[in-house]
Design a protein around this motif. Structure first.
Motif, PDB file in Angstrom:
ATOM      1  N   UNK A  67      -3.160  61.397  54.702  1.00 27.12           N
ATOM      2  CA  UNK A  67      -4.593  61.422  54.576  1.00 27.12           C
ATOM      3  C   UNK A  67      -5.470  61.682  53.390  1.00 27.12           C
ATOM      4  N   UNK A  68      -4.719  61.559  52.265  1.00 27.20           N
ATOM      5  CA  UNK A  68      -5.278  61.540  50.865  1.00 27.20           C
ATOM      6  C   UNK A  68      -5.952  60.338  50.448  1.00 27.20           C
ATOM      7  N   UNK A  69      -7.070  60.450  49.801  1.00 27.93           N
ATOM      8  CA  UNK A  69      -7.822  59.144  49.514  1.00 27.93           C
ATOM      9  C   UNK A  69      -7.941  59.000  47.940  1.00 27.93           C
ATOM     10  N   UNK A  70      -8.185  57.865  47.548  1.00 24.22           N
ATOM     11  CA  UNK A  70      -8.337  57.601  46.000  1.00 24.22           C
ATOM     12  C   UNK A  70      -9.913  57.988  45.509  1.00 24.22           C
ATOM     13  N   UNK A  71      -9.983  58.615  44.459  1.00 21.74           N
ATOM     14  CA  UNK A  71     -11.418  58.864  43.929  1.00 21.74           C
ATOM     15  C   UNK A  71     -11.287  58.178  42.656  1.00 21.74           C
ATOM     16  N   UNK A  77      -4.149  55.888  39.241  1.00 22.80           N
ATOM     17  CA  UNK A  77      -2.839  56.270  39.697  1.00 22.80           C
ATOM     18  C   UNK A  77      -1.691  55.227  39.774  1.00 22.80           C
ATOM     19  N   UNK A  78      -2.111  54.289  40.618  1.00 24.32           N
ATOM     20  CA  UNK A  78      -1.122  53.022  40.655  1.00 24.32           C
ATOM     21  C   UNK A  78      -0.758  52.312  39.105  1.00 24.32           C
ATOM     22  N   UNK A  79      -1.777  52.310  38.533  1.00 26.37           N
ATOM     23  CA  UNK A  79      -1.399  51.559  37.317  1.00 26.37           C
ATOM     24  C   UNK A  79      -0.616  52.416  36.292  1.00 26.37           C
ATOM     25  N   UNK A  80      -1.001  53.771  36.264  1.00 24.53           N
ATOM     26  CA  UNK A  80      -0.030  54.991  35.403  1.00 24.53           C
ATOM     27  C   UNK A  80       1.249  54.928  35.979  1.00 24.53           C
ATOM     28  N   UNK A  81       1.460  54.685  37.223  1.00 23.37           N
ATOM     29  CA  UNK A  81       2.897  54.829  37.874  1.00 23.37           C
ATOM     30  C   UNK A  81       3.661  53.502  37.325  1.00 23.37           C
ATOM     31  N   UNK A  82       2.712  52.491  37.463  1.00 24.05           N
ATOM     32  CA  UNK A  82       3.519  51.086  37.056  1.00 24.05           C
ATOM     33  C   UNK A  82       4.168  51.261  35.574  1.00 24.05           C
ATOM     34  N   UNK A  83       3.221  51.897  34.605  1.00 25.95           N
ATOM     35  CA  UNK A  83       3.469  51.963  33.278  1.00 25.95           C
ATOM     36  C   UNK A  83       4.676  52.760  33.041  1.00 25.95           C
ATOM     37  N   UNK A  84       4.738  54.211  33.696  1.00 20.96           N
ATOM     38  CA  UNK A  84       5.669  54.668  33.608  1.00 20.96           C
ATOM     39  C   UNK A  84       7.119  54.384  34.018  1.00 20.96           C
ATOM     40  N   UNK A  85       6.966  53.738  35.233  1.00 19.77           N
ATOM     41  CA  UNK A  85       8.205  52.921  35.882  1.00 19.77           C
ATOM     42  C   UNK A  85       8.676  51.946  35.140  1.00 19.77           C
ATOM     43  N   UNK A 145      -6.598  67.211  42.959  1.00 25.59           N
ATOM     44  CA  UNK A 145      -5.897  66.253  43.902  1.00 25.59           C
ATOM     45  C   UNK A 145      -5.151  65.345  43.024  1.00 25.59           C
ATOM     46  N   UNK A 146      -5.932  64.636  41.967  1.00 28.96           N
ATOM     47  CA  UNK A 146      -4.979  63.963  40.962  1.00 28.96           C
ATOM     48  C   UNK A 146      -3.769  64.430  40.450  1.00 28.96           C
ATOM     49  N   UNK A 147      -3.790  65.758  40.210  1.00 32.91           N
ATOM     50  CA  UNK A 147      -2.730  66.407  39.718  1.00 32.91           C
ATOM     51  C   UNK A 147      -1.543  66.157  40.737  1.00 32.91           C
ATOM     52  N   UNK A 148      -1.837  66.470  42.081  1.00 37.79           N
ATOM     53  CA  UNK A 148      -0.921  66.677  42.994  1.00 37.79           C
ATOM     54  C   UNK A 148      -0.357  65.107  43.459  1.00 37.79           C
TER      55      UNK A 148
END
Length: 193
Positions: A67-71, A77-85, A145-148
């Motif tokens: 039930x977490x949502x984006x703010x 976050x998706x773009x950040x994860x893409x870069x790191x991955x 929330x962003x951190x977790x």
């Protein structure tokens, strides 16, 4: 004119969705081109994006289930994860290309690659996770929330990359790192001068 918090919220959500629907595919295309230029192989471009896509799917699925949502902040976050991955995937693929000439089989090259890169990638992910986890000490609920979400996303991304690349590397035609690096370094020096 319509005003108020509800109207602003709807407008913000629409803009966030538009960003996600346009930026992620655009980044995927740009990464595909960059990876193709780096590896000179379609498989060297598709496999890292596949690994990152699996990690993103796991992370976004977990966020949906919990039930977490984006703010406004976690929208990146998706773009950040893409870069790191993609970054870690490239390191693993290049290590695989370095191991191939010294191994008798592809399986042995994969084992040698992952023996070294699992720890190296783990250390990079741990340092990144630690940095994002430190954001959880703030007083802002949005940043906490962003951190977790970042921490969970990075953990899932790490496992997705390791599992996907370990399974895919035996079938991957490795980039010819020695020839490509020599040609690129000469071309790069000429272009820069």
């Amino acid at each position: 004119y319509l005003t108020g918090q509800a109207v602003l919220r709807v407008d913000i959500v629409k803009n966030l969705q538009t960003d996600q629907h346009s930026l992620i595919p655009l980044a995927g295309v740009l990464y595909f081109i960059a990876l193709f230029l780096a590896h000179r192989r379609i498989s060297g471009s598709v496999v890292p994006l596949l690994a990152v896509g699996i990690g993103l799917a796991w992370a976004l699925g977990l966020f949906a289930v919990t039930g977490q949502s984006f703010n406004l902040i976690s929208n990146v976050l998706p773009m950040l994860l893409m870069v790191l991955g993609v970054n870690n995937s490239v390191h693993i693929i290049h290590r695989f290309a370095e191991e191939i000439p010294h191994a008798s089989t592809r399986r042995e090259a994969v084992i040698n690659t992952m023996r070294h890169m699992v720890v190296a990638c783990f250390l990079t992910f741990v340092t990144t996770v630690t940095g994002f986890a430190s954001l959880a000490t703030t007083n802002s609920e949005i940043i906490q929330s962003f951190a977790w979400q970042s921490v969970l996303g990075l953990i899932l991304l790490y496992f997705a990359i390791i599992v996907t690349l370990t399974a895919a590397l035996p079938w991957l035609a490795p980039p010819r790192v020695d020839i490509l690096n020599e040609n690129r370094s000469v071309r790069s020096r000429r272009w820069l001068s």
